[in-house]
Design a protein around this motif. Structure first.
Motif, PDB file in Angstrom:
ATOM      1  N   GLY A   1       0.818  -1.181   0.000  1.00 48.63           N
ATOM      2  CA  GLY A   1       0.000   0.000   0.000  1.00 48.63           C
ATOM      3  C   GLY A   1       0.866   1.250   0.000  1.00 48.63           C
ATOM      4  O   GLY A   1       1.992   1.233   0.498  1.00 48.63           O
ATOM      5  N   TRP A   2       0.357   2.301  -0.597  1.00 48.11           N
ATOM      6  CA  TRP A   2       1.026   3.602  -0.662  1.00 48.11           C
ATOM      7  C   TRP A   2       0.244   4.651   0.105  1.00 48.11           C
ATOM      8  O   TRP A   2      -0.972   4.575   0.201  1.00 48.11           O
ATOM      9  CB  TRP A   2       1.122   4.076  -2.113  1.00 48.11           C
ATOM     10  CG  TRP A   2       2.114   3.346  -2.933  1.00 48.11           C
ATOM     11  CD1 TRP A   2       1.858   2.273  -3.739  1.00 48.11           C
ATOM     12  CD2 TRP A   2       3.503   3.608  -3.039  1.00 48.11           C
ATOM     13  NE1 TRP A   2       3.016   1.860  -4.339  1.00 48.11           N
ATOM     14  CE2 TRP A   2       4.037   2.664  -3.934  1.00 48.11           C
ATOM     15  CE3 TRP A   2       4.346   4.554  -2.465  1.00 48.11           C
ATOM     16  CZ2 TRP A   2       5.377   2.639  -4.263  1.00 48.11           C
ATOM     17  CZ3 TRP A   2       5.685   4.521  -2.803  1.00 48.11           C
ATOM     18  CH2 TRP A   2       6.180   3.583  -3.683  1.00 48.11           C
ATOM     19  N   ARG A   3       0.959   5.643   0.600  1.00 52.07           N
ATOM     20  CA  ARG A   3       0.335   6.804   1.241  1.00 52.07           C
ATOM     21  C   ARG A   3       1.077   8.030   0.719  1.00 52.07           C
ATOM     22  O   ARG A   3       2.297   8.033   0.613  1.00 52.07           O
ATOM     23  CB  ARG A   3       0.464   6.681   2.768  1.00 52.07           C
ATOM     24  CG  ARG A   3      -0.196   7.789   3.509  1.00 52.07           C
ATOM     25  CD  ARG A   3      -0.123   7.615   5.030  1.00 52.07           C
ATOM     26  NE  ARG A   3       1.233   7.407   5.529  1.00 52.07           N
ATOM     27  CZ  ARG A   3       1.706   6.252   5.981  1.00 52.07           C
ATOM     28  NH1 ARG A   3       0.962   5.166   5.985  1.00 52.07           N
ATOM     29  NH2 ARG A   3       2.942   6.145   6.429  1.00 52.07           N
ATOM     30  N   PHE A   4       0.346   9.078   0.391  1.00 50.31           N
ATOM     31  CA  PHE A   4       0.967  10.255  -0.202  1.00 50.31           C
ATOM     32  C   PHE A   4       0.822  11.541   0.619  1.00 50.31           C
ATOM     33  O   PHE A   4       1.510  12.509   0.345  1.00 50.31           O
ATOM     34  CB  PHE A   4       0.399  10.506  -1.608  1.00 50.31           C
ATOM     35  CG  PHE A   4       0.750   9.420  -2.568  1.00 50.31           C
ATOM     36  CD1 PHE A   4       2.015   9.351  -3.122  1.00 50.31           C
ATOM     37  CD2 PHE A   4      -0.160   8.437  -2.891  1.00 50.31           C
ATOM     38  CE1 PHE A   4       2.367   8.346  -4.005  1.00 50.31           C
ATOM     39  CE2 PHE A   4       0.174   7.424  -3.776  1.00 50.31           C
ATOM     40  CZ  PHE A   4       1.431   7.389  -4.330  1.00 50.31           C
ATOM     41  N   TRP A   5      -0.097  11.579   1.589  1.00 50.92           N
ATOM     42  CA  TRP A   5      -0.279  12.808   2.350  1.00 50.92           C
ATOM     43  C   TRP A   5      -0.680  12.480   3.759  1.00 50.92           C
ATOM     44  O   TRP A   5      -1.511  11.592   3.942  1.00 50.92           O
ATOM     45  CB  TRP A   5      -1.345  13.692   1.686  1.00 50.92           C
ATOM     46  CG  TRP A   5      -1.414  15.043   2.309  1.00 50.92           C
ATOM     47  CD1 TRP A   5      -2.345  15.469   3.206  1.00 50.92           C
ATOM     48  CD2 TRP A   5      -0.523  16.120   2.116  1.00 50.92           C
ATOM     49  NE1 TRP A   5      -2.084  16.733   3.581  1.00 50.92           N
ATOM     50  CE2 TRP A   5      -0.961  17.172   2.922  1.00 50.92           C
ATOM     51  CE3 TRP A   5       0.619  16.306   1.361  1.00 50.92           C
ATOM     52  CZ2 TRP A   5      -0.310  18.382   2.978  1.00 50.92           C
ATOM     53  CZ3 TRP A   5       1.252  17.514   1.413  1.00 50.92           C
ATOM     54  CH2 TRP A   5       0.794  18.538   2.212  1.00 50.92           C
ATOM     55  N   PRO A   6      -0.198  13.079   4.788  1.00 49.96           N
ATOM     56  CA  PRO A   6       0.800  14.161   4.856  1.00 49.96           C
ATOM     57  C   PRO A   6       2.231  13.654   4.792  1.00 49.96           C
ATOM     58  O   PRO A   6       3.173  14.413   4.816  1.00 49.96           O
ATOM     59  CB  PRO A   6       0.514  14.812   6.204  1.00 49.96           C
ATOM     60  CG  PRO A   6       0.018  13.685   7.052  1.00 49.96           C
ATOM     61  CD  PRO A   6      -0.741  12.781   6.110  1.00 49.96           C
ATOM     62  N   SER A   7       2.366  12.330   4.716  1.00 49.20           N
ATOM     63  CA  SER A   7       3.705  11.765   4.568  1.00 49.20           C
ATOM     64  C   SER A   7       3.682  10.791   3.399  1.00 49.20           C
ATOM     65  O   SER A   7       2.629  10.297   2.997  1.00 49.20           O
ATOM     66  CB  SER A   7       4.144  11.062   5.851  1.00 49.20           C
ATOM     67  OG  SER A   7       3.262   9.995   6.143  1.00 49.20           O
ATOM     68  N   LEU A   8       4.849  10.550   2.848  1.00 54.51           N
ATOM     69  CA  LEU A   8       5.005   9.582   1.774  1.00 54.51           C
ATOM     70  C   LEU A   8       5.350   8.257   2.430  1.00 54.51           C
ATOM     71  O   LEU A   8       6.350   8.165   3.144  1.00 54.51           O
ATOM     72  CB  LEU A   8       6.121  10.039   0.833  1.00 54.51           C
ATOM     73  CG  LEU A   8       6.396   9.202  -0.393  1.00 54.51           C
ATOM     74  CD1 LEU A   8       5.169   9.140  -1.286  1.00 54.51           C
ATOM     75  CD2 LEU A   8       7.566   9.789  -1.167  1.00 54.51           C
ATOM     76  N   GLY A   9       4.498   7.248   2.239  1.00 59.24           N
ATOM     77  CA  GLY A   9       4.711   6.000   2.954  1.00 59.24           C
ATOM     78  C   GLY A   9       4.423   4.774   2.114  1.00 59.24           C
ATOM     79  O   GLY A   9       3.764   4.844   1.076  1.00 59.24           O
ATOM     80  N   ALA A  36       7.078   2.031   6.304  1.00 56.44           N
ATOM     81  CA  ALA A  36       8.029   3.136   6.382  1.00 56.44           C
ATOM     82  C   ALA A  36       7.377   4.387   5.814  1.00 56.44           C
ATOM     83  O   ALA A  36       6.567   4.312   4.890  1.00 56.44           O
ATOM     84  CB  ALA A  36       9.301   2.823   5.608  1.00 56.44           C
ATOM     85  N   SER A  37       7.745   5.537   6.376  1.00 58.45           N
ATOM     86  CA  SER A  37       7.230   6.802   5.863  1.00 58.45           C
ATOM     87  C   SER A  37       8.243   7.918   6.077  1.00 58.45           C
ATOM     88  O   SER A  37       9.093   7.837   6.963  1.00 58.45           O
ATOM     89  CB  SER A  37       5.902   7.174   6.540  1.00 58.45           C
ATOM     90  OG  SER A  37       6.089   7.466   7.898  1.00 58.45           O
TER      91      SER A  37
END
Length: 73
Positions: A1-9, A36-37
């Motif tokens: 999985g990806w996360r883009f806001w408020p951190s890139l993870g 990880a982020s």
């Protein structure tokens, strides 16, 4: 999985890196879950702010054979 806001993870599940042939254990490293982020806005200013780094169920197998070769080579 990806996360883009408020951190890139990034999060991963059931990951394994295989050993070369001839070692006692099939995997060099494996883990059930990793995450990880890094802060996104600081990256724009060429700064690295590490947010979260976790590994769950991690197994690391390091072996050196009698001929001196290692699975880390």
């Amino acid at each position: 999985g990806w996360r883009f806001w408020p951190s890139l993870g990034l999060s991963l599940e059931k990951v394994a890196l295989r050993n070369p042939a001839g070692f006692a254990e099939p995997d060099l490293v494996r883990f059930e879950r990793g995450e990880a982020s890094v802060g996104l806005l600081p990256l724009l200013s060429h700064k690295l702010e590490i947010g979260k780094v976790t590994l769950s169920g991690a197994h690391l197998f390091i072996q050196t054979r009698a001929d001196g070769s290692s699975n880390l080579s």
